[in-house]
Each structure stands twice: as C-alpha cells, then as structure tokens.
Design a protein around this motif. Structure first.
Motif, PDB file in Angstrom:
ATOM      1  N   MET A   1       0.847  -1.181   0.000  1.00 29.69           N
ATOM      2  CA  MET A   1       0.000   0.000   0.000  1.00 29.69           C
ATOM      3  C   MET A   1       0.888   1.239   0.000  1.00 29.69           C
ATOM      4  N   SER A   2       0.528   2.203  -0.822  1.00 32.12           N
ATOM      5  CA  SER A   2       1.320   3.430  -0.876  1.00 32.12           C
ATOM      6  C   SER A   2       0.405   4.640  -0.826  1.00 32.12           C
ATOM      7  N   ASN A   3       1.010   5.760  -0.531  1.00 33.59           N
ATOM      8  CA  ASN A   3       0.289   7.027  -0.479  1.00 33.59           C
ATOM      9  C   ASN A   3       1.159   8.096  -1.105  1.00 33.59           C
ATOM     10  N   THR A   4       0.524   9.056  -1.767  1.00 30.72           N
ATOM     11  CA  THR A   4       1.249  10.202  -2.291  1.00 30.72           C
ATOM     12  C   THR A   4       0.817  11.441  -1.534  1.00 30.72           C
ATOM     13  N   PHE A   5       1.799  12.319  -1.303  1.00 27.48           N
ATOM     14  CA  PHE A   5       1.563  13.529  -0.535  1.00 27.48           C
ATOM     15  C   PHE A   5       2.255  14.700  -1.209  1.00 27.48           C
ATOM     16  N   GLU A  54       7.588   4.478   4.400  1.00 30.51           N
ATOM     17  CA  GLU A  54       8.940   4.792   3.943  1.00 30.51           C
ATOM     18  C   GLU A  54       8.860   5.551   2.616  1.00 30.51           C
ATOM     19  N   VAL A  55       9.583   6.671   2.492  1.00 32.29           N
ATOM     20  CA  VAL A  55       9.621   7.401   1.225  1.00 32.29           C
ATOM     21  C   VAL A  55      10.248   6.490   0.179  1.00 32.29           C
ATOM     22  N   CYS A  56       9.544   6.310  -0.928  1.00 30.82           N
ATOM     23  CA  CYS A  56      10.065   5.436  -1.989  1.00 30.82           C
ATOM     24  C   CYS A  56      10.246   6.171  -3.313  1.00 30.82           C
ATOM     25  N   GLY A  57       9.782   7.427  -3.402  1.00 30.31           N
ATOM     26  CA  GLY A  57       9.960   8.161  -4.646  1.00 30.31           C
ATOM     27  C   GLY A  57       9.408   9.564  -4.551  1.00 30.31           C
ATOM     28  N   TYR A  58       9.649  10.319  -5.632  1.00 31.99           N
ATOM     29  CA  TYR A  58       9.131  11.685  -5.696  1.00 31.99           C
ATOM     30  C   TYR A  58       8.991  12.117  -7.148  1.00 31.99           C
ATOM     31  N   PHE A  79      11.677  -0.376  -5.061  1.00 34.24           N
ATOM     32  CA  PHE A  79      10.238  -0.155  -5.190  1.00 34.24           C
ATOM     33  C   PHE A  79       9.765  -0.084  -6.636  1.00 34.24           C
ATOM     34  N   ARG A  80      10.673  -0.221  -7.576  1.00 32.04           N
ATOM     35  CA  ARG A  80      10.317  -0.100  -8.993  1.00 32.04           C
ATOM     36  C   ARG A  80       9.455  -1.265  -9.458  1.00 32.04           C
ATOM     37  N   ASN A  81       8.734  -1.033 -10.533  1.00 31.79           N
ATOM     38  CA  ASN A  81       7.839  -2.016 -11.155  1.00 31.79           C
ATOM     39  C   ASN A  81       6.652  -2.378 -10.265  1.00 31.79           C
ATOM     40  N   ASN A  82       6.249  -1.426  -9.423  1.00 27.33           N
ATOM     41  CA  ASN A  82       5.084  -1.616  -8.566  1.00 27.33           C
ATOM     42  C   ASN A  82       4.030  -0.541  -8.791  1.00 27.33           C
ATOM     43  N   GLY A  83       4.218   0.302  -9.809  1.00 24.12           N
ATOM     44  CA  GLY A  83       3.233   1.329 -10.126  1.00 24.12           C
ATOM     45  C   GLY A  83       3.402   2.645  -9.402  1.00 24.12           C
ATOM     46  N   TYR A  84       4.477   2.810  -8.633  1.00 24.78           N
ATOM     47  CA  TYR A  84       4.656   4.048  -7.873  1.00 24.78           C
ATOM     48  C   TYR A  84       4.914   5.248  -8.779  1.00 24.78           C
ATOM     49  N   GLY A  85       5.657   5.061  -9.852  1.00 26.73           N
ATOM     50  CA  GLY A  85       5.890   6.149 -10.791  1.00 26.73           C
ATOM     51  C   GLY A  85       4.593   6.631 -11.413  1.00 26.73           C
ATOM     52  N   LYS A  86       3.757   5.687 -11.844  1.00 28.62           N
ATOM     53  CA  LYS A  86       2.447   6.043 -12.405  1.00 28.62           C
ATOM     54  C   LYS A  86       1.581   6.740 -11.370  1.00 28.62           C
ATOM     55  N   GLU A  87       1.664   6.272 -10.135  1.00 26.28           N
ATOM     56  CA  GLU A  87       0.878   6.874  -9.062  1.00 26.28           C
ATOM     57  C   GLU A  87       1.294   8.335  -8.828  1.00 26.28           C
ATOM     58  N   LEU A  88       2.597   8.583  -8.847  1.00 23.24           N
ATOM     59  CA  LEU A  88       3.084   9.951  -8.684  1.00 23.24           C
ATOM     60  C   LEU A  88       2.636  10.835  -9.851  1.00 23.24           C
ATOM     61  N   LEU A  89       2.738  10.324 -11.071  1.00 28.72           N
ATOM     62  CA  LEU A  89       2.282  11.083 -12.238  1.00 28.72           C
ATOM     63  C   LEU A  89       0.791  11.374 -12.160  1.00 28.72           C
ATOM     64  N   LYS A  90       0.019  10.386 -11.760  1.00 28.82           N
ATOM     65  CA  LYS A  90      -1.435  10.553 -11.654  1.00 28.82           C
ATOM     66  C   LYS A  90      -1.790  11.631 -10.627  1.00 28.82           C
ATOM     67  N   GLU A  91      -1.145  11.606  -9.473  1.00 24.95           N
ATOM     68  CA  GLU A  91      -1.414  12.595  -8.429  1.00 24.95           C
ATOM     69  C   GLU A  91      -1.035  13.998  -8.902  1.00 24.95           C
ATOM     70  N   GLU A 116       7.434   5.803 -22.922  1.00 19.99           N
ATOM     71  CA  GLU A 116       6.795   5.098 -24.034  1.00 19.99           C
ATOM     72  C   GLU A 116       5.958   3.935 -23.503  1.00 19.99           C
ATOM     73  N   LYS A 117       6.511   3.215 -22.551  1.00 20.59           N
ATOM     74  CA  LYS A 117       5.837   2.052 -21.957  1.00 20.59           C
ATOM     75  C   LYS A 117       4.499   2.433 -21.315  1.00 20.59           C
ATOM     76  N   ILE A 118       4.447   3.606 -20.677  1.00 21.23           N
ATOM     77  CA  ILE A 118       3.197   3.988 -20.007  1.00 21.23           C
ATOM     78  C   ILE A 118       2.267   4.783 -20.926  1.00 21.23           C
ATOM     79  N   GLY A 119       2.635   4.884 -22.211  1.00 21.02           N
ATOM     80  CA  GLY A 119       1.719   5.453 -23.198  1.00 21.02           C
ATOM     81  C   GLY A 119       1.801   6.950 -23.425  1.00 21.02           C
ATOM     82  N   CYS A 120       2.894   7.575 -23.037  1.00 23.21           N
ATOM     83  CA  CYS A 120       3.040   9.012 -23.288  1.00 23.21           C
ATOM     84  C   CYS A 120       3.359   9.245 -24.758  1.00 23.21           C
ATOM     85  N   LYS A 121       2.931  10.377 -25.253  1.00 22.61           N
ATOM     86  CA  LYS A 121       3.123  10.749 -26.652  1.00 22.61           C
ATOM     87  C   LYS A 121       4.404  11.568 -26.794  1.00 22.61           C
ATOM     88  N   ARG A 122       5.273  11.139 -27.714  1.00 26.53           N
ATOM     89  CA  ARG A 122       6.503  11.892 -27.973  1.00 26.53           C
ATOM     90  C   ARG A 122       6.158  13.124 -28.806  1.00 26.53           C
TER      91      ARG A 122
END
Length: 129
Positions: A1-5, A54-58, A79-91, A116-122
């Motif tokens: 479980m993660s949270n963004t702040f 525990e802080v895992c990203g920003y 913590f990679r490959n668990n969706g935290y990067g996408k979660e930060l972008l979404k927030e 590219e993997k998460i579908g962003c447009k170049r």
C-alpha cells in the motif's frame, strides 16, 4: 500500500538520504547543489510517495504559465515495477489540472523507454502526458 503527498520540509532528510544512494543523482545531492535542490523541492510542484511509511519516490514539476514540465520522477530501485511512478504522475496531473486545466504537461527526461511504456506521446524531444 502506498500514499502520495504534497512535499514539505518534513520529508527532506529521508528523500535526500534516498537520493544519495544513487550515484546518478549526485548532481542534485553533491555539496554546492544540495541547498539549491532543497529550495527547488519547496518552490516547485513536488509530491512524494510512501510505501509502508517509507519514502520510496518523488516527482517535481515546474509551472510557468506556458506549460507544466515534469523535471524529475524518481522511484527507488527496491520499489520499482510496482506502479509508484504512475501513481506519482497521476497525483501530479490530478492536482495540476485542477489549477491549470488548459496547460499541457510535458516530461523532460532521458528515460524514454519508461514514458513510451506507459503510453506518453513523444512531441519532439520530450513527452506529453
């Protein structure tokens, strides 16, 4: 479980300690740059992600009236490959689109494969979210 702040100074020491473990982040954490970086974290749109207290990203973005630019997105290796990067972008997008609904969000990054993997447009040499 993660949270963004929304980032504030209470997360500073934990985030800096995390980044100091990564040699490629030395340009932010080295003597002479660290104080500028700490100030930038506070003056930008910055969010942190915590997993099991525990802080895992920003993520940090710049807003200048012409666009929104994601400057950094970092997730610690353990913590990679668990969706935290996408979660930060979404927030970040959720918050910024409320205040700046007409501005385009761009990513300034050298991690092309990830975006590219998460579908962003170049768009030229950057990605658009």
């Amino acid at each position: 479980m993660s949270n963004t702040f929304r980032y504030d100074k209470t997360y500073e020491s934990e985030l800096i300690a995390l980044l100091k473990k990564e040699p490629e982040w030395n340009s932010f954490t080295r003597t002479g740059a660290i104080d500028v970086f700490k100030s930038a974290l506070l003056s930008s749109q910055t969010y942190i992600c915590k997993s099991q207290s525990e802080v895992c990203g920003y993520i940090r973005a710049l807003v200048d009236g012409f666009g929104i630019y994601v400057s950094e997105l970092y997730v610690a290796p353990a913590f990679r490959n668990n969706g935290y990067g996408k979660e930060l972008l979404k927030e970040l997008l959720k918050e910024l689109k409320q205040d700046h609904p007409d501005q385009v969000v761009y990513v300034l990054s050298d991690e092309d494969l990830y975006y590219e993997k998460i579908g962003c447009k170049r768009v030229g040499s950057v990605f658009q979210l």
